[in-house]
Design a protein around this motif. Structure first.
Motif, PDB file in Angstrom:
ATOM      1  N   ALA A 272       7.625  -2.642   7.029  1.00 59.42           N
ATOM      2  CA  ALA A 272       7.369  -1.258   6.737  1.00 59.42           C
ATOM      3  C   ALA A 272       8.545  -0.576   5.828  1.00 59.42           C
ATOM      4  N   TYR A 273       8.117   0.009   4.785  1.00 59.21           N
ATOM      5  CA  TYR A 273       9.253   0.591   3.759  1.00 59.21           C
ATOM      6  C   TYR A 273       9.256   2.140   4.054  1.00 59.21           C
ATOM      7  N   LEU A 274       8.525   2.787   4.793  1.00 57.16           N
ATOM      8  CA  LEU A 274       8.406   4.249   4.995  1.00 57.16           C
ATOM      9  C   LEU A 274       9.919   4.643   5.571  1.00 57.16           C
ATOM     10  N   ASP A 275      10.110   5.743   5.204  1.00 61.71           N
ATOM     11  CA  ASP A 275      11.259   6.378   5.619  1.00 61.71           C
ATOM     12  C   ASP A 275      11.130   7.338   6.848  1.00 61.71           C
TER      13      ASP A 275
ATOM     14  N   ARG B 108       0.834  -1.195   0.025  1.00 65.06           N
ATOM     15  CA  ARG B 108       0.123   0.082   0.021  1.00 65.06           C
ATOM     16  C   ARG B 108       0.834   1.251   0.090  1.00 65.06           C
ATOM     17  N   ASP B 109       0.362   2.419  -0.791  1.00 65.98           N
ATOM     18  CA  ASP B 109       1.279   3.530  -0.729  1.00 65.98           C
ATOM     19  C   ASP B 109       1.550   4.189   0.629  1.00 65.98           C
ATOM     20  N   PRO B 110       2.594   5.124   0.604  1.00 67.30           N
ATOM     21  CA  PRO B 110       2.958   5.602   1.621  1.00 67.30           C
ATOM     22  C   PRO B 110       2.060   6.381   2.770  1.00 67.30           C
ATOM     23  N   PHE B 111       1.086   6.989   1.954  1.00 68.23           N
ATOM     24  CA  PHE B 111      -0.003   7.784   2.636  1.00 68.23           C
ATOM     25  C   PHE B 111      -1.182   6.974   2.575  1.00 68.23           C
ATOM     26  N   GLY B 112      -1.327   5.877   2.033  1.00 67.29           N
ATOM     27  CA  GLY B 112      -2.840   5.207   2.201  1.00 67.29           C
ATOM     28  C   GLY B 112      -3.749   5.652   1.453  1.00 67.29           C
ATOM     29  N   VAL B 113      -3.547   6.606   0.189  1.00 66.78           N
ATOM     30  CA  VAL B 113      -4.519   7.010  -0.438  1.00 66.78           C
ATOM     31  C   VAL B 113      -5.270   5.950  -0.892  1.00 66.78           C
TER      32      VAL B 113
ATOM     33  N   ILE C  19     -10.900  -9.284   9.236  1.00 68.15           N
ATOM     34  CA  ILE C  19     -10.460  -8.282   8.229  1.00 68.15           C
ATOM     35  C   ILE C  19      -9.723  -7.252   8.760  1.00 68.15           C
ATOM     36  N   CYS C  20      -8.447  -7.081   8.077  1.00 70.21           N
ATOM     37  CA  CYS C  20      -7.511  -5.907   8.576  1.00 70.21           C
ATOM     38  C   CYS C  20      -7.095  -5.205   7.267  1.00 70.21           C
ATOM     39  N   LYS C  21      -6.410  -4.011   7.571  1.00 67.87           N
ATOM     40  CA  LYS C  21      -6.114  -3.014   6.697  1.00 67.87           C
ATOM     41  C   LYS C  21      -4.616  -3.043   6.494  1.00 67.87           C
ATOM     42  N   VAL C  22      -4.144  -3.114   5.273  1.00 67.32           N
ATOM     43  CA  VAL C  22      -2.605  -2.862   5.431  1.00 67.32           C
ATOM     44  C   VAL C  22      -2.226  -1.248   5.850  1.00 67.32           C
ATOM     45  N   ARG C  23      -1.181  -1.431   6.697  1.00 66.94           N
ATOM     46  CA  ARG C  23      -0.851   0.049   6.850  1.00 66.94           C
ATOM     47  C   ARG C  23      -0.309   0.918   5.772  1.00 66.94           C
ATOM     48  N   PRO C  24      -0.468   2.085   5.875  1.00 65.37           N
ATOM     49  CA  PRO C  24       0.272   3.003   4.838  1.00 65.37           C
ATOM     50  C   PRO C  24       1.940   2.732   4.887  1.00 65.37           C
ATOM     51  N   GLY C  25       2.548   2.563   3.594  1.00 67.31           N
ATOM     52  CA  GLY C  25       3.866   2.414   3.550  1.00 67.31           C
ATOM     53  C   GLY C  25       4.362   1.088   4.371  1.00 67.31           C
ATOM     54  N   HIS C  26       3.447   0.195   3.849  1.00 69.74           N
ATOM     55  CA  HIS C  26       3.831  -0.979   4.275  1.00 69.74           C
ATOM     56  C   HIS C  26       3.533  -2.098   3.276  1.00 69.74           C
ATOM     57  N   TYR C  27       4.320  -3.502   3.273  1.00 73.65           N
ATOM     58  CA  TYR C  27       3.799  -4.455   2.388  1.00 73.65           C
ATOM     59  C   TYR C  27       3.930  -5.678   3.243  1.00 73.65           C
ATOM     60  N   HIS C  28       3.032  -6.678   2.777  1.00 70.78           N
ATOM     61  CA  HIS C  28       2.907  -7.956   3.545  1.00 70.78           C
ATOM     62  C   HIS C  28       3.650  -9.094   2.711  1.00 70.78           C
TER      63      HIS C  28
ATOM     64  N   LEU D 191       2.231  12.304  12.672  1.00 73.28           N
ATOM     65  CA  LEU D 191       1.415  11.505  12.933  1.00 73.28           C
ATOM     66  C   LEU D 191      -0.007  11.379  12.308  1.00 73.28           C
ATOM     67  N   ASP D 192      -0.571  12.675  12.134  1.00 72.37           N
ATOM     68  CA  ASP D 192      -1.983  12.812  11.578  1.00 72.37           C
ATOM     69  C   ASP D 192      -1.653  12.479   9.933  1.00 72.37           C
ATOM     70  N   SER D 193      -0.530  12.917   9.463  1.00 71.26           N
ATOM     71  CA  SER D 193      -0.552  12.559   8.092  1.00 71.26           C
ATOM     72  C   SER D 193      -0.358  10.982   7.689  1.00 71.26           C
ATOM     73  N   ARG D 194      -0.116  10.253   8.732  1.00 74.00           N
ATOM     74  CA  ARG D 194      -0.139   8.766   8.282  1.00 74.00           C
ATOM     75  C   ARG D 194      -1.108   7.921   9.069  1.00 74.00           C
TER      76      ARG D 194
END
Length: 615
Positions: A220-223, A135-140, A196-205, A472-475
């Motif tokens: 987590a691949y977020l910087d 999932r993309d870094p901001f979870g769009v 049911i779960c959500k993938v976190r923004p900026g993460h892969y499974h 934190l709010d941004s993610r």
């Protein structure tokens, strides 16, 4: 943009994939892949935006037959990435999907770190016997999954409906309900469903299928937040102009017409101004407003901006009947209850825009990284007040008879010494005491989710609490509240919504600036507004922020009878979970002059959501 569905050891038919057809009515495809002792199935419904030809068909397989990809989103730097790949690759077309496939083949799933775009994807490697989702870094773009260790099964999708149909379970988590009441949304990985779960923004499974049982891990691949830069004010504004211009230019990439979701504020105005200049042609703009005289109505302001920029302006107005009448449908579309009242006007806005264009740009996403909310100023103010005075000031404000919710939240946060708890209090919908009274369960998840991203982003590297809160709010609330409902509602009408303000290069630059470039006690988005002075007249930049709100404070008081008939019924699914006298107290507070519109809206959202659940 698309709807994606993938499974391991869970067959699905066309009826399940059809649940995502609104996300991609232009094309559909499926693939069955034998991997070791498992069977992987991929499905996709395509909304054709870039490369409208069959060359963009998904699932997309590599020429060698080893790799397969399903993908939802837009990769704005895909041409740059394609230029980095070996020159002997024979491309079938110019879609970003094909670029992603070859880039992941060359660099592995870690290649998503270089993606500047919005995406949710599934990638299969037959030889390595792996399935990876990201999932993309901001979870769009949303991405949900169901993983049963016991049954050795996996399913992932753009929306929850297919997963619920396949898993056959819908147990509701009371602890997640408590978190929803606190935050107004459920932060990833939680949903209200136990399975049911959500993938976190900026993460892969990563799912390994080599053994008898599937093995899973989250990465987590977020910087972390970038180092703070020291620039003169003029240099900071100049570089900002370059970054935001590049962001808008990248996100105009399309083989179909692009429009603008236009409010009366500066964020959508600057995006529209840059888009018009770069495209060199008149663009269509879309605004939603409210019948009657309401301070939240932005039509007049948006019309002035549209005239100034030469936009073809389309307007839709709604009233309370429209609002309450469409709420059930909006809850169905969004799939998760939320407290954000702008969901309803977004529904009518997306419906309007989809009649004219297939892609829109929005000014959404500026407030969090640039410090546009009052709670960030409150955090700055707190740091200037001596510690021994904070609790007495809070007490005085609480006893003063003030009924302004923003002031009362700020007062509660002022006295809170634990930073994680303070950040939650500054934006909470219901207090811990109210949650216990409403459902008899404590919220124990919120702090854990905030701490996770606090550590991941290395927030302690920032001196100012306001900056830590903004990061934190941004993610968190952006991904699982504002961006979540925007994606679900626009895609319900087969409309792609892009957010230039969350371009990765732009946000990295913003987060590298010192807090003084973004925020002070007089206001936020400082560098943004200073640059806007080069593009827009002062009267647009200095307009009072309306924040894409609805006049629900007024409407709920006028429609209290309808609201009480829903929320106070003991025979409803809602009434079997909630303490109705506590609900009645919230409604009565609103009638007495306290603004509890968010609380009532969230309770209504939960009411309709519970009514939709199978017995």
């Amino acid at each position: 943009m698309c709807g994606i569905l993938g499974t391991v050891n869970m067959p699905f038919g066309g009826d399940v994939l059809e649940m995502l057809e609104h996300r991609g009515p232009d094309d559909r495809g499926t693939e069955r892949i034998a991997v070791n002792n498992s069977v992987v199935r991929l499905g996709q419904c395509r909304l054709s935006i870039i490369d409208l030809s069959p060359a963009g068909h998904q699932p997309m397989n590599s020429n060698c037959g080893r790799y397969s990809l399903i993908y939802n989103g837009e990769l704005y730097n895909h041409q740059d990435l394609r230029d980095r790949l070996p020159s002997d690759i024979k491309y079938r077309g110019h879609s970003d999907t094909e670029t992603i496939l070859h880039y992941l083949i060359a660099h592995g799933i870690e290649g998503v770190k270089t993606f500047n775009g919005i995406f949710a994807l599934g990638f299969v490697d037959r030889d390595a016997k792996t399935v990876q989702i990201a999932r993309d870094p901001f979870g769009v773009k949303p991405l949900y999954y169901y993983h049963s260790v016991e049954n050795n099964q996996l399913a992932f999708a753009s929306e929850m409906r297919p997963l619920l149909a396949l898993s056959g379970r819908n147990d509701i988590r009371k602890d997640a309900l408590a978190t929803l009441l606190r935050l107004r949304y459920n932060p990833a990985p939680e949903t209200l469903y136990a399975n049911i779960c959500k993938v976190r923004p900026g993460h892969y499974h990563h799912f390994d299928l080599t053994g008898e049982k599937m093995e899973a891990r989250e990465v987590a691949y977020l910087d972390a937040l970038p180092p703070t830069r020291v620039l003169s004010n003029s240099a900071a504004v100049s570089y900002y102009g370059e970054k935001i211009t590049d962001a808008v230019q990248r996100q105009l990439l399309s083989d179909v017409e692009v429009g603008i979701l236009l409010s009366g504020g500066v964020d959508s105005a600057i995006v529209a101004a840059l888009a018009c200049e770069i495209s060199g042609k008149p663009l269509k703009a879309f605004t939603v407003g409210f019948s009657g005289a309401h301070r939240e109505d932005e039509v007049e302001d948006a019309a002035e901006t549209a005239e100034l920029l030469g936009l073809e302006h389309h307007v839709k107005r709604i009233d309370f009947t429209d609002f309450l009448g469409s709420m059930r449908e909006c809850v169905r579309i969004v799939e998760e209850p939320l407290a954000t009242t702008s969901i309803i006007p977004m529904y009518y806005l997306a419906e309007l825009a989809a009649q004219h264009v297939k892609v829109v740009l929005t000014g959404q996403g500026a407030d969090e990284p640039l410090g546009g909310y009052t709670r960030y100023k409150s955090e700055l103010l707190r740091e200037k007040i001596p510690g021994f005075l904070r609790a007495p000031i809070t007490g005085m404000l609480n006893e003063s008879g003030i009924r302004n919710e923003t002031v009362l939240r700020g007062a509660a946060a002022l006295a809170e010494t634990d930073e994680m708890t303070r950040f939650l209090v500054a934006s909470q919908v219901f207090t811990s005491a109210e949650i216990m009274e409403l459902i008899g369960t404590d919220d124990k998840l919120s702090v854990q989710r905030v701490v996770y991203f606090y550590d991941l982003l290395n927030c302690q590297s920032r001196v100012d609490g306001a900056e830590r809160m903004m990061a934190l709010d941004s993610r968190l609330n952006l991904a699982d509240d504002l961006l979540s409902y925007t994606d679900k509602i626009t895609m319900n009408f087969s409309l792609e919504c892009r957010v230039p303000m969350l371009d990765l290069e732009l946000v990295r630059y913003i987060e590298s600036l010192p807090v003084a470039s973004k925020l002070n006690l007089r206001g936020g988005k400082l560098v943004h507004k200073q640059y806007a002075q080069e593009r827009l007249p002062a009267r647009i930049i200095q307009r009072k922020k309306k924040g894409f709100q609805s006049p629900t404070q007024h409407w709920f008081r006028g429609g209290i009878g309808e609201i009480e008939s829903l929320l106070l019924s003991g025979d409803s699914a809602f009434g079997k979970i909630f303490n109705l006298p506590a609900v009645r107290k919230i409604v009565a507070q609103h009638q007495s002059g306290y603004n509890r519109e968010k609380q009532i809206f969230l309770l209504l959202s939960i009411y309709f959501w519970l009514e939709m659940q199978p017995e």
